[in-house]
Write an enzyme that holds these catalytic residues in place. Sequence first.
Site, mmCIF file in Angstrom:
data_model
loop_
_atom_site.group_PDB
_atom_site.id
_atom_site.type_symbol
_atom_site.label_atom_id
_atom_site.label_comp_id
_atom_site.label_asym_id
_atom_site.label_seq_id
_atom_site.Cartn_x
_atom_site.Cartn_y
_atom_site.Cartn_z
ATOM 1 N N LYS A 103 -10.832 -1.265 -1.793
ATOM 2 C CA LYS A 103 -10.623 -2.128 -0.632
ATOM 3 C C LYS A 103 -11.837 -1.955 0.286
ATOM 4 C CE LYS A 103 -5.731 -0.875 -1.061
ATOM 5 N NZ LYS A 103 -4.617 -0.065 -0.544
ATOM 6 N N LYS A 145 -8.621 7.029 5.392
ATOM 7 C CA LYS A 145 -7.428 6.273 5.015
ATOM 8 C C LYS A 145 -7.774 5.029 4.200
ATOM 9 C CE LYS A 145 -4.377 8.182 8.462
ATOM 10 N NZ LYS A 145 -3.511 7.985 9.625
ATOM 11 N N THR A 170 1.186 10.412 3.181
ATOM 12 C CA THR A 170 0.477 11.462 2.447
ATOM 13 C C THR A 170 -0.817 11.867 3.155
ATOM 14 O OG1 THR A 170 -0.201 9.632 1.015
ATOM 15 C CG2 THR A 170 1.353 11.214 0.085
ATOM 16 N N SER A 229 -2.476 0.509 -4.408
ATOM 17 C CA SER A 229 -2.958 1.712 -3.727
ATOM 18 C C SER A 229 -4.279 2.192 -4.296
ATOM 19 C CB SER A 229 -1.905 2.824 -3.887
ATOM 20 O OG SER A 229 -2.435 4.082 -3.525
ATOM 21 N N ALA A 230 -5.072 2.858 -3.444
ATOM 22 C CA ALA A 230 -6.331 3.449 -3.895
ATOM 23 C C ALA A 230 -6.102 4.774 -4.614
ATOM 24 C CB ALA A 230 -7.249 3.675 -2.696
ATOM 25 N N ASP A 256 0.876 -1.155 0.000
ATOM 26 C CA ASP A 256 0.000 0.000 0.000
ATOM 27 C C ASP A 256 0.929 1.225 0.000
ATOM 28 O OD1 ASP A 256 -2.449 1.520 0.543
ATOM 29 O OD2 ASP A 256 -1.595 1.813 2.528
ATOM 30 N N LEU A 257 0.418 2.371 -0.384
ATOM 31 C CA LEU A 257 1.281 3.563 -0.468
ATOM 32 C C LEU A 257 1.162 4.438 0.791
ATOM 33 C CD1 LEU A 257 3.173 5.381 -2.186
ATOM 34 C CD2 LEU A 257 1.125 6.392 -3.192
ATOM 35 N N ASP A 258 0.026 5.109 0.911
ATOM 36 C CA ASP A 258 -0.166 6.031 2.035
ATOM 37 C C ASP A 258 -0.208 5.264 3.357
ATOM 38 O OD1 ASP A 258 -0.860 8.214 3.641
ATOM 39 O OD2 ASP A 258 -2.989 7.928 3.257
ATOM 40 N N GLU A 312 -0.028 -3.371 4.653
ATOM 41 C CA GLU A 312 -1.181 -2.461 4.720
ATOM 42 C C GLU A 312 -1.327 -1.772 6.073
ATOM 43 O OE1 GLU A 312 -3.805 -0.849 3.793
ATOM 44 O OE2 GLU A 312 -3.966 -1.391 1.699
ATOM 45 N N ASP A 313 -1.733 -0.495 6.044
ATOM 46 C CA ASP A 313 -1.961 0.240 7.302
ATOM 47 C C ASP A 313 -3.447 0.436 7.601
ATOM 48 O OD1 ASP A 313 -2.253 2.162 5.140
ATOM 49 O OD2 ASP A 313 -2.363 3.681 6.724
#
Length: 217
Positions: free
Chosen positions: A144, A44, A16, A113-114, A8-10, A168-169
Site C-alpha cells: 500500500k 503502520k 497488533t 493486509s500487509a 485491513d487487519l492491524d 482501513e486505519d
Amino acid sequence: TIKACLFDLDGVLVDTAVYHFKAWRRLAQTLGIDFTEHDNERLKGVSRVRSLEIILEIGGQTLPQEQMLALCEQKNTEYLLDVAQMTPEEILPGVVDFLKALKAEGIKIALGSASKNAQLILERTQLLPYFDAIIDGRHVTNGKPDPEVFLKGAEALGVTPQECVVFEDAVAGVEAAKNGDMLCVGVGQPEVLTQADVVEKDLTQMSVARLRELEQK
Ligand code: B16
Ligand code: MG
C-alpha cells in the site's frame, strides 16, 4: 451495489501494533537507536522490511541487505511469541457483530493486509471462519498505497472494485483503496484519513444499512 467488504487487519480488526512496537523497540535498542511510540505510527500498514528501513533511517544507519533480513527474522520471532498468546478478547469493538451482519446479508468478506502473519492472527482470534478470501503480505509484491492487495481481494471474491468497500486505519491503506477505485471507510481520525469517503473511530457504528448509505456516495 456493494457486494464485498475488504478489511485491513492491524488497527481495524485487532491491535497488533502494540506487539510490533514492543519487538521493534527492543531490536532498535540493540542497534543503539531510540525508537519511540510516536515513530511507531510510521510503521503502520507498511511491510516488515520497510519498517526496518524506517527505523534505520531514524537512527541514521544503513546495513547490508543480508543483515537486514536477519534482523527482520529476529524481530518476527519475538513478535510471534506475543501473537501466540492472542485471544478473541483482543478483537476490536464492533468487529464481530459487523462481520456476522455481513454474513447474514450474503456480503462477501476478505482480508487485505500487509502482514505475513495475518492467517495466524485470524486463527488465534477465531476470526478466520468469517473470511471468504485472505490476501496478505505473502501474496503481494507492491505494498500500500499500491492497490494490489485490494484488487487481488476483489478478484478472489469474484466482484468488481466498484462493488467493494475497504476498511482501513492507515493513510497508505486508504490511498490504496482509492487508487483501486473502491469506496473506503477510514477507521481512526478524520483529520488524518482525509481521503476516506467516511471515517469512523471503530466498527461499532457499522451496519449493512450504513453500507447502503455509503453506496449513494
Ligand atoms: P508482518 P496491516 C501491517 O498490518 C502492520 O500495520 C505493519 O505495522 C506491519 O509491519 C505489517 O503488517 C507487516 O507485518 O511483519 O506480520 O508481516 O495493517 O496491513 O494489517
Ligand atoms: Mg492497518
